[in-house]
Design a protein around this motif. Structure first.
Motif, PDB file in Angstrom:
ATOM      1  N   THR A  35       0.880  -1.170   0.000  1.00 38.23           N
ATOM      2  CA  THR A  35       0.000   0.000   0.000  1.00 38.23           C
ATOM      3  C   THR A  35       0.919   1.222   0.000  1.00 38.23           C
ATOM      4  OG1 THR A  35      -0.296   0.674   2.314  1.00 38.23           O
ATOM      5  CG2 THR A  35      -1.512  -1.300   1.610  1.00 38.23           C
ATOM      6  N   HIS A  69      -9.876  -2.823   4.404  1.00 37.44           N
ATOM      7  CA  HIS A  69      -9.555  -1.998   3.232  1.00 37.44           C
ATOM      8  C   HIS A  69     -10.634  -2.146   2.164  1.00 37.44           C
ATOM      9  CE1 HIS A  69      -5.818  -2.434   5.424  1.00 37.44           C
ATOM     10  NE2 HIS A  69      -5.284  -1.441   4.715  1.00 37.44           N
ATOM     11  N   ALA A  71     -12.272  -0.457  -1.769  1.00 36.14           N
ATOM     12  CA  ALA A  71     -11.827   0.204  -3.001  1.00 36.14           C
ATOM     13  C   ALA A  71     -12.835   1.231  -3.487  1.00 36.14           C
ATOM     14  CB  ALA A  71     -11.567  -0.835  -4.084  1.00 36.14           C
ATOM     15  N   ARG A  72     -14.062   1.181  -2.965  1.00 36.46           N
ATOM     16  CA  ARG A  72     -15.102   2.120  -3.406  1.00 36.46           C
ATOM     17  C   ARG A  72     -15.850   2.665  -2.207  1.00 36.46           C
ATOM     18  NH1 ARG A  72     -16.614  -1.692  -7.815  1.00 36.46           N
ATOM     19  NH2 ARG A  72     -15.519  -0.899  -9.638  1.00 36.46           N
ATOM     20  N   TRP A  95      -9.620  10.327   0.771  1.00 37.42           N
ATOM     21  CA  TRP A  95      -9.694   8.991   0.177  1.00 37.42           C
ATOM     22  C   TRP A  95      -9.701   9.076  -1.327  1.00 37.42           C
ATOM     23  CZ3 TRP A  95     -13.777   5.604   3.245  1.00 37.42           C
ATOM     24  CH2 TRP A  95     -13.183   5.140   4.421  1.00 37.42           C
ATOM     25  N   PRO A  96      -9.105   8.137  -2.035  1.00 35.44           N
ATOM     26  CA  PRO A  96      -8.258   7.090  -1.458  1.00 35.44           C
ATOM     27  C   PRO A  96      -6.963   7.709  -0.914  1.00 35.44           C
ATOM     28  CG  PRO A  96      -8.159   7.021  -3.852  1.00 35.44           C
ATOM     29  CD  PRO A  96      -9.149   8.083  -3.504  1.00 35.44           C
ATOM     30  N   MET A 124      -9.446   3.326   2.613  1.00 38.55           N
ATOM     31  CA  MET A 124      -9.421   3.123   1.171  1.00 38.55           C
ATOM     32  C   MET A 124      -8.035   3.522   0.674  1.00 38.55           C
ATOM     33  SD  MET A 124     -11.564   4.891  -1.908  1.00 38.55           S
ATOM     34  CE  MET A 124     -13.167   4.684  -1.198  1.00 38.55           C
ATOM     35  N   SER A 126      -4.691   4.227  -1.633  1.00 40.95           N
ATOM     36  CA  SER A 126      -4.538   4.821  -2.972  1.00 40.95           C
ATOM     37  C   SER A 126      -3.569   4.027  -3.844  1.00 40.95           C
ATOM     38  CB  SER A 126      -4.049   6.267  -2.854  1.00 40.95           C
ATOM     39  OG  SER A 126      -2.772   6.285  -2.246  1.00 40.95           O
ATOM     40  N   HIS A 127      -2.862   3.075  -3.260  1.00 42.66           N
ATOM     41  CA  HIS A 127      -1.886   2.319  -4.064  1.00 42.66           C
ATOM     42  C   HIS A 127      -2.634   1.512  -5.134  1.00 42.66           C
ATOM     43  CE1 HIS A 127       1.341  -0.326  -5.235  1.00 42.66           C
ATOM     44  NE2 HIS A 127       2.183   0.315  -4.438  1.00 42.66           N
ATOM     45  N   PRO A 128      -2.221   1.658  -6.408  1.00 44.28           N
ATOM     46  CA  PRO A 128      -2.965   0.979  -7.475  1.00 44.28           C
ATOM     47  C   PRO A 128      -3.035  -0.542  -7.310  1.00 44.28           C
ATOM     48  CG  PRO A 128      -0.936   1.993  -8.318  1.00 44.28           C
ATOM     49  CD  PRO A 128      -1.118   2.480  -6.923  1.00 44.28           C
ATOM     50  N   ASN A 131      -5.617  -1.320  -4.495  1.00 42.70           N
ATOM     51  CA  ASN A 131      -6.953  -1.031  -5.014  1.00 42.70           C
ATOM     52  C   ASN A 131      -7.428  -2.139  -5.968  1.00 42.70           C
ATOM     53  OD1 ASN A 131      -8.525   0.337  -7.419  1.00 42.70           O
ATOM     54  ND2 ASN A 131      -8.928   1.508  -5.559  1.00 42.70           N
ATOM     55  N   ARG A 132      -6.548  -2.540  -6.855  1.00 43.83           N
ATOM     56  CA  ARG A 132      -6.900  -3.552  -7.846  1.00 43.83           C
ATOM     57  C   ARG A 132      -7.133  -4.915  -7.183  1.00 43.83           C
ATOM     58  NH1 ARG A 132      -5.911  -3.522 -13.531  1.00 43.83           N
ATOM     59  NH2 ARG A 132      -6.802  -5.453 -14.335  1.00 43.83           N
TER      60      ARG A 132
END
Ligand code: TXA
Ligand code: MG
Length: 387
Positions: A35, A69, A71-72, A95-96, A124, A126-128, A131-132
């Motif tokens: 993260t 954690h 993502a939305r 957020w994120p 939430m 912010s690390h892609p 999140n993915r």
């Protein structure tokens, strides 16, 4: 158990990269992932067995709740109730990102995930990759920091391997964490809201959104014997600690330098290895001390590493690090972001080198400094000496 280590490049990732991790999470297994703050040790937040596995893998007391954690933003309402309007304002601002909110939990979150509490910590990231992973697994992911309980949090996959190899199913290697310190935690079940753990989102930033917010007094604690109980259960435990004995010196640079020299000489003469954790500014001040220590009887006995490039934290200003005296220079005091980013890695590097006594300078507590000093003071077990 064999731990799979999988590299993922955030700039060029596909669903395929996450297929196995997502499957493992849906099966109640554990996956460590990067993260923007530190690495997390993830499990299905709805699955009590997964949460139990997390506690077991870390050796963490099970009364210490996990962060869930998402993502939305829509997920928030599936997991929490009585969400105050302040939560939406904070989410809108941060957020994120590296902010965790404590809210009243819904029944779908088992008590195993929240250490028995009726509240839940939600973040939430912010690390892609984080999140993915949450989206591909289709689950909220419960994740504490991916370190063995009590040790410094992990900011690289290598650190996670060090602490958890063979204890978890998978580690996703996404490189170094940018921030390097855990998220700021805000308790919104009380009014006005309280900061339970300082982090990258500072009190000044939070006050712009919630002017009445303040610190839980435990955050500002500087003496071991002060009788204050932390509201975040995890903050009461010894934490972030290297194996060596860490002391913080507070005072003018010249005094800190003199005191470190005195202590270092004593410990070296007893046959111990010593380490110094400091800013570029103090390192500059200590240049001569370092030369004197290296030239001293015990210093000469030590192998002097001339190949500076091999020292992760090598600094040309200090001549060289050797096996008995090891300087870890975090960066300039004017760059708190850099100091934060390197702090846990530096604490771990003392362990790697078998350093028994570590001396650190005290950093300013402005802005991000509050989070830096909060972690450093805990790592030192509140051992702060005025000089
Ligand atoms: O940046 C972070 O927050 C990282 C990454 C992975 O997201 N996570 C992290 O988790 O630092 P952990 O478990 O190492 O720290 C969580 C802290 C603990 O001190 C815990 O006691 C507190 O959050 N906490 C969790 N749920 C809580 C709750 N319901 N009430 C009060 N404190 C809570
Ligand atoms: Mg932790």
């Amino acid at each position: 158990m064999r731990t799979i280590v999988r590299k993922i490049n955030a700039e060029n990732m596909t669903s395929e990269d996450f297929a196995e991790a997502a499957r493992l999470l849906r099966e109640g297994r554990l996956v460590a992932f990067p993260t923007e703050t530190v690495y997390g040790l993830g499990g299905d937040a709805f699955d009590p067995t997964a949460s139990r596995r997390i506690y077991e893998a870390k050796g963490r007391p099970s009364d210490n709740p996990l962060i869930v954690h998402i993502a939305r933003l829509e997920e928030l309402e599936n997991l929490c109730e009585e969400i105050p309007e302040e939560a939406y304002r904070l989410a809108d601002a941060f957020w994120p990102g590296p902010l965790t909110m404590i809210l009243k939990k819904k029944d779908c979150i088992p008590k195993e995930t929240t250490g028995g509490l009726d509240t839940v910590a939600i973040r939430m990231p912010s690390h892609p990759i984080a999140n993915r992973l949450i989206l591909e697994a289709g689950l909220p992911i419960a994740a504490p920091s991916a370190n063995a309980s009590g040790r410094p949090s992990t900011t690289k996959a290598e650190h996670v391997i060090e602490d958890l190899d063979g204890r978890i199913d998978m580690i996703i290697d996404g490189g170094s964490s940018d921030i390097g310190l855990e998220s700021t935690i805000v308790d919104l079940t009380v009014s006005p809201a309280l900061i339970l753990r300082p982090g990258y989102i500072t009190v000044e930033m939070l006050k712009k959104v919630l002017p009445d917010i303040s610190y839980d007094p435990a955050v500002l604690k500087r003496e071991k014997n002060e009788n204050i109980v932390a509201k975040a259960p995890g903050m009461k435990y010894r934490h972030y600690a290297p194996k060596g004995d860490l002391t913080i010196f507070e005072g003018a640079d010249a005094n800190i330098s003199d005191e470190i020299e005195k202590q270092a000489e004593m410990r070296l003469s007893e046959g111990h290895r010593v380490g110094v954790l400091c800013s570029t500014e103090l390192a500059g001040q200590m240049k001569e001390v370092f030369s004197r220590l290296c030239a001293s009887e015990y210093g000469k006995k030590a192998f002097c590493d001339k190949d500076r490039d091999k020292n992760e934290v090598a600094n040309s200003e200090n001549g060289c690090n050797n096996e008995l005296v090891y300087f870890s220079v975090l960066g300039s005091r004017s760059d708190e972001g850099m100091i934060a980013q390197k702090l846990f890695d530096a604490l771990r590097s003392f362990d790697e080198k078998g350093i028994e006594y570590i001396y650190a300078e005290s950093f300013s507590t402005h802005d991000l400094g509050q989070a830096i000093m909060n972690r450093l003071i805990k790592a030192a077990g509140y051992h702060i000496v005025q000089v």
